[in-house]
Write a protein that holds these residues in place. Structure first.
Motif, PDB file in Angstrom:
ATOM      1  N   THR A   1     -30.167 -35.310  28.175  1.00 37.05           N
ATOM      2  CA  THR A   1     -29.903 -34.651  29.365  1.00 37.05           C
ATOM      3  C   THR A   1     -29.729 -32.863  29.290  1.00 37.05           C
ATOM      4  N   TYR A   2     -29.331 -32.650  27.943  1.00 32.95           N
ATOM      5  CA  TYR A   2     -28.825 -31.117  27.689  1.00 32.95           C
ATOM      6  C   TYR A   2     -29.913 -30.187  27.057  1.00 32.95           C
ATOM      7  N   THR A   3     -30.844 -30.927  26.039  1.00 29.23           N
ATOM      8  CA  THR A   3     -31.576 -30.068  25.112  1.00 29.23           C
ATOM      9  C   THR A   3     -32.839 -31.014  24.518  1.00 29.23           C
ATOM     10  N   ARG A   4     -33.823 -30.200  24.258  1.00 27.28           N
ATOM     11  CA  ARG A   4     -35.037 -31.128  23.776  1.00 27.28           C
ATOM     12  C   ARG A   4     -35.073 -30.406  22.188  1.00 27.28           C
ATOM     13  N   GLU A   5     -34.461 -29.296  21.746  1.00 27.35           N
ATOM     14  CA  GLU A   5     -34.704 -28.646  20.531  1.00 27.35           C
ATOM     15  C   GLU A   5     -33.401 -29.065  19.700  1.00 27.35           C
ATOM     16  N   ILE A   6     -33.802 -29.770  18.372  1.00 29.64           N
ATOM     17  CA  ILE A   6     -32.732 -30.162  17.458  1.00 29.64           C
ATOM     18  C   ILE A   6     -32.971 -29.733  15.916  1.00 29.64           C
ATOM     19  N   HIS A   7     -32.026 -29.925  15.302  1.00 32.98           N
ATOM     20  CA  HIS A   7     -32.273 -29.890  13.639  1.00 32.98           C
ATOM     21  C   HIS A   7     -31.427 -30.939  13.335  1.00 32.98           C
ATOM     22  N   PRO A   8     -32.070 -32.027  12.431  1.00 31.36           N
ATOM     23  CA  PRO A   8     -31.174 -32.957  11.943  1.00 31.36           C
ATOM     24  C   PRO A   8     -30.504 -32.386  10.525  1.00 31.36           C
ATOM     25  N   ILE A   9     -29.204 -32.126  10.580  1.00 36.62           N
ATOM     26  CA  ILE A   9     -28.377 -31.674   9.770  1.00 36.62           C
ATOM     27  C   ILE A   9     -28.712 -32.707   8.234  1.00 36.62           C
ATOM     28  N   LYS A  10     -29.037 -31.823   7.112  1.00 33.82           N
ATOM     29  CA  LYS A  10     -29.468 -32.508   5.974  1.00 33.82           C
ATOM     30  C   LYS A  10     -28.354 -32.489   5.039  1.00 33.82           C
ATOM     31  N   ASN A  11     -28.529 -33.142   3.901  1.00 35.52           N
ATOM     32  CA  ASN A  11     -27.638 -33.300   2.955  1.00 35.52           C
ATOM     33  C   ASN A  11     -27.332 -31.914   2.306  1.00 35.52           C
ATOM     34  N   GLY A  12     -26.123 -31.321   1.991  1.00 36.01           N
ATOM     35  CA  GLY A  12     -26.013 -30.293   1.495  1.00 36.01           C
ATOM     36  C   GLY A  12     -25.837 -29.022   2.483  1.00 36.01           C
ATOM     37  N   GLU A  13     -25.880 -29.346   3.613  1.00 39.28           N
ATOM     38  CA  GLU A  13     -25.983 -28.442   4.747  1.00 39.28           C
ATOM     39  C   GLU A  13     -24.668 -28.548   5.566  1.00 39.28           C
ATOM     40  N   MET A  14     -24.304 -27.269   6.152  1.00 41.99           N
ATOM     41  CA  MET A  14     -23.146 -27.402   7.183  1.00 41.99           C
ATOM     42  C   MET A  14     -23.505 -26.610   8.383  1.00 41.99           C
ATOM     43  N   ALA A  15     -23.405 -27.016   9.441  1.00 43.45           N
ATOM     44  CA  ALA A  15     -23.516 -26.233  10.746  1.00 43.45           C
ATOM     45  C   ALA A  15     -22.228 -25.779  11.039  1.00 43.45           C
ATOM     46  N   ILE A  16     -22.119 -24.317  11.558  1.00 47.08           N
ATOM     47  CA  ILE A  16     -20.929 -23.749  11.814  1.00 47.08           C
ATOM     48  C   ILE A  16     -21.349 -23.390  13.346  1.00 47.08           C
ATOM     49  N   LEU A  17     -20.485 -23.903  14.136  1.00 47.55           N
ATOM     50  CA  LEU A  17     -20.822 -23.657  15.693  1.00 47.55           C
ATOM     51  C   LEU A  17     -19.441 -22.682  16.226  1.00 47.55           C
ATOM     52  N   THR A  18     -19.981 -21.547  16.619  1.00 50.31           N
ATOM     53  CA  THR A  18     -19.132 -20.509  17.215  1.00 50.31           C
ATOM     54  C   THR A  18     -19.480 -20.081  18.463  1.00 50.31           C
ATOM     55  N   PRO A  19     -18.535 -19.312  19.415  1.00 53.40           N
ATOM     56  CA  PRO A  19     -19.183 -18.640  20.640  1.00 53.40           C
ATOM     57  C   PRO A  19     -20.259 -17.645  20.609  1.00 53.40           C
ATOM     58  N   ASP A  20     -20.279 -17.175  19.190  1.00 49.61           N
ATOM     59  CA  ASP A  20     -21.267 -16.150  19.213  1.00 49.61           C
ATOM     60  C   ASP A  20     -22.710 -16.585  18.588  1.00 49.61           C
ATOM     61  N   GLY A  21     -22.507 -18.079  18.094  1.00 44.15           N
ATOM     62  CA  GLY A  21     -24.024 -18.536  18.054  1.00 44.15           C
ATOM     63  C   GLY A  21     -23.829 -19.660  16.949  1.00 44.15           C
ATOM     64  N   THR A  22     -24.746 -20.365  16.578  1.00 45.09           N
ATOM     65  CA  THR A  22     -24.645 -21.331  15.426  1.00 45.09           C
ATOM     66  C   THR A  22     -25.502 -20.999  14.198  1.00 45.09           C
ATOM     67  N   LYS A  23     -24.905 -21.076  13.022  1.00 46.24           N
ATOM     68  CA  LYS A  23     -25.360 -20.995  11.805  1.00 46.24           C
ATOM     69  C   LYS A  23     -25.562 -22.181  10.957  1.00 46.24           C
ATOM     70  N   VAL A  24     -26.481 -22.169  10.272  1.00 48.47           N
ATOM     71  CA  VAL A  24     -26.537 -23.419   9.371  1.00 48.47           C
ATOM     72  C   VAL A  24     -26.736 -22.779   7.898  1.00 48.47           C
ATOM     73  N   LYS A  25     -25.747 -23.515   6.941  1.00 49.17           N
ATOM     74  CA  LYS A  25     -25.712 -22.903   5.730  1.00 49.17           C
ATOM     75  C   LYS A  25     -25.552 -24.089   4.556  1.00 49.17           C
ATOM     76  N   THR A  26     -25.919 -23.677   3.305  1.00 53.80           N
ATOM     77  CA  THR A  26     -25.800 -24.439   2.468  1.00 53.80           C
ATOM     78  C   THR A  26     -24.260 -24.670   2.151  1.00 53.80           C
ATOM     79  N   LEU A  27     -23.787 -25.594   1.348  1.00 55.89           N
ATOM     80  CA  LEU A  27     -22.267 -25.866   0.965  1.00 55.89           C
ATOM     81  C   LEU A  27     -21.922 -24.731   0.176  1.00 55.89           C
ATOM     82  N   LEU A  28     -22.651 -24.030  -0.484  1.00 55.86           N
ATOM     83  CA  LEU A  28     -22.200 -22.864  -1.360  1.00 55.86           C
ATOM     84  C   LEU A  28     -22.319 -21.596  -0.493  1.00 55.86           C
TER      85      LEU A  28
END
Length: 611
Positions: free
Chosen positions: A199-226
């Motif tokens: 209902t809300y979006t068609r663009e996705i990213h499956p979060i993979k092992n060793g990744e973390m997604a950081i969601l803030t009002p300024d935007g979304t970042k994906v980083k490694t656990l390092l």
């Protein structure tokens, strides 16, 4: 298993999170909860029961409005279903709030350590160690604290986390457990499964092992656990919203039963020609692997997929000159025989996330076996981790009981059996022309089976209303079909349904046959019909009420049973698909007659992401 959702943006979070949770209630429905932030403080509300119970609670006692939050619908694996054990869970200082899907395997050791340090636990869950660990190792920086704690956790899990000190941020982690990041305009979403996001979006990213997604009002970042910044690979969702709507059907289970002609057609399209089978997904498999050196095939699956695998074994046994074995996923991981590069391992999973099947796949790859996954989802762990994948294209299946997944898996196994036979010049080569003709006709034959049996099965289901026990019998492929039919009746009608090889009834089980007890006798395999009729006569001599399922025009079975259901006649290998239709309908109507929620059976979840 349990379902996770999350939202951050400019809209009120509560209605979005509740709507997303409703789309995931097939994953868990023992309890549900939300944590919502107004960027200054985080409020939590949890309720035992369905999402509607949580929604009613929020109407009666609203919580603070906010534009970011996380939610959870729970299927209990650790601790009884209760509001206390439901998620989000926090530490004893209410510093961190966590929703979790999966299993923390070392929770007992972690809990002992934390307890010795003065932490007080109040739930029976493995999840509670996570917020306590975050509190214990809190560095004052939310992101750094998460990076420090995640390596301490053992198991397969997905997490969405909020922090009292940074109430405008959500951090999401996926470790061998699905969690999808969705991208909108000035907003972002989290979900355990795609349907919640359509209902809300068609663009996705499956979060993979060793990744973390950081969601803030300024935007979304994906980083490694390092802490290394990554560029998320956005994927466009092709699934339509209509595919997950009930349309004119009362339940998803009935909708999915009725969708089987189209589901099978999609599975066969582009792969079936008048001269043979084309499987582009397996071109590399046939090019890279000398199929003549395959010394054994192992088929692995759980539940309905296991039953599909037994059908597949019988097909491959006939078509190939290679030993074939079928195993339950949870047994295969630790009880398999010798494995190596000469073993082809085929894993079956509708969801592509079944934890036991993932473990079996991991074990097969550890032993150097080439692996083929047959699954319905291109972006799931099993599809990503198998060497090769054959997709069933059945479309989303939201009812807990698998129906179109079963018949589509058998169809895919049939295609694979033909392709392997052609490549190895196996003993089944002479059978291929008839099989191809039958497969071309299969979607139409399924449609006929639906038309021929739906009304009659609806009437027979009334017989089950006051019954506690029911038996199914068959020989050969019909016996495997009886196993699947019994499972469906157990799942959605809560009937004590047992399946038996027809010839084995007299070796003990006949003691359970009393006057009037219902028995479904499957007699779709012509070469075994005479012996099956003999077994039916034995049942009738004990006054059982026998319903026969056989092919059109067969008067021999109709002469010895109380009622008969006819289905179209097709190639013997395809009869387990056609004869599955009346059994699926029987389970559906028996469940509704007895007043049960057939889409959400008690104690069961659609996608079992824990072992």
């Amino acid at each position: 298993m349990s379902g996770i959702v999350g939202y951050i943006g400019k809209q009120p979070a509560q209605p979005i999170l509740l709507d997303c949770l409703k789309q995931l209630d097939y994953r868990g429905y023992d309890s549900a909860g939300l944590a919502i932030s107004n960027h200054q403080r985080i409020e939590v509300r949890k309720e035992m029961g369905r999402i509607e119970d949580l929604e009613a609670s929020l109407i009666l006692e609203p919580i603070a409005k906010g534009t970011l939050g996380i939610g959870h619908t729970r299927w209990a694996s650790h601790g009884t279903p209760s509001a206390l054990n439901s998620h989000p869970l926090s530490d004893d200082k209410n510093q961190f709030f966590v929703v979790h899907n999966g299993i923390i395997e070392n929770d007992h050791q972690l809990k002992r350590m934390l307890t010795s340090e003065g932490h007080v636990f109040v739930t029976e869950t493995d999840t509670e160690v996570i917020p306590h660990l975050l509190s214990h190792y809190n560095t004052g920086n939310f992101e750094e604290t998460v990076q420090k704690v995640i390596p301490l956790l053992k198991g397969a899990f997905a997490l969405a986390i909020m922090s009292h000190s940074e109430p405008n941020t959500i951090i999401a982690i996926s470790q061998e457990n699905p969690l999808i990041l969705g991208f909108g305009k000035h907003e972002a979403f989290l979900s355990s499964d795609i349907p919640a996001l359509l209902t809300y979006t068609r663009e996705i990213h499956p979060i993979k092992n060793g990744e973390m997604a950081i969601l803030t009002p300024d935007g979304t970042k994906v980083k490694t656990l390092l802490g290394e910044l990554l560029e998320p690979k956005k994927v466009f969702i092709e699934m339509s919203k209509e595919a997950i709507h009930l349309q004119d059907h009362e339940h998803y289970m009935l909708k999915e039963i009725m969708e089987q002609p189209k589901a099978i057609k999609r599975t066969l399209d582009g792969r079936l020609t008048s001269e043979g089978v084309i499987l582009p997904e397996l071109d590399a498999f046939f090019a890279e692997l000398d199929v003549h050196r395959i010394r054994k095939i192992d088929i692995v699956g759980s539940g309905t997929s296991y039953h599909s695998g037994i059908i597949g074994k019988k097909l491959l046994d006939t078509m190939l000159d290679i030993p074939v074995e079928v195993s339950i996923s949870s047994e295969f991981s630790c009880e398999h025989g010798s494995l190596g590069p000469g073993n082809l391992v085929i894993v079956l999973s509708q969801s592509g996330e079944t934890a036991d099947t993932l473990s079996a796949l991991k074990e097969a790859k550890r032993c150097g076996c080439p692996t083929i996954a047959i699954t319905n989802n291109k972006r799931r762990n099993i599809a990503r981790k198998a060497d090769y994948t054959l997709f069933t294209s059945a479309g989303p299946e939201l009812a807990v009981a698998a129906t179109k997944a079963y018949t589509s898996q058998i169809s895919a196994l049939m295609l694979l059996a033909i392709a392997l036979t052609e490549k190895t010049n196996g003993p089944g080569m002479a059978l291929i022309p008839d099989l191809l003709n039958a497969l071309h006709q299969l979607p139409e034959d399924i449609e006929k089976s639906l038309i021929m049996t739906q009304d009659a099965i609806d009437q027979f289901a009334q017989v089950t209303n006051d019954q506690d026990h029911l038996f199914l019998i068959g020989r050969g492929l019909d016996y495997v079909l009886a196993l699947e039919g019994a499972l469906k009746l157990q799942e959605v009608a809560y009937l004590h349904a047992d399946a038996y090889a027809a010839g084995e009834m007299k070796h003990g089980t006949m003691a359970l046959i009393t006057p009037g007890v219902p028995v479904i006798a499957l007699a779709t395999q012509e070469k075994l019909r005479e012996k099956t009729i003999s077994n039916i006569r034995e049942l009738k001599a004990r006054d059982a009420f026998v319903v026969g399922i056989t092919t059109t025009g067969d008067s021999d079975v109709s002469d010895v049973v109380d009622e008969v259901l006819y289905i179209p006649e097709a190639h013997p290998f395809l009869m387990p698909i056609l004869a599955a239709i009346p059994l699926q309908l029987l389970a559906y109507y028996a469940g509704t007659v007895r007043g049960y929620d057939v889409d959400r059976p008690r104690n069961l979840a659609k996608s079992l992401t824990v072992e």
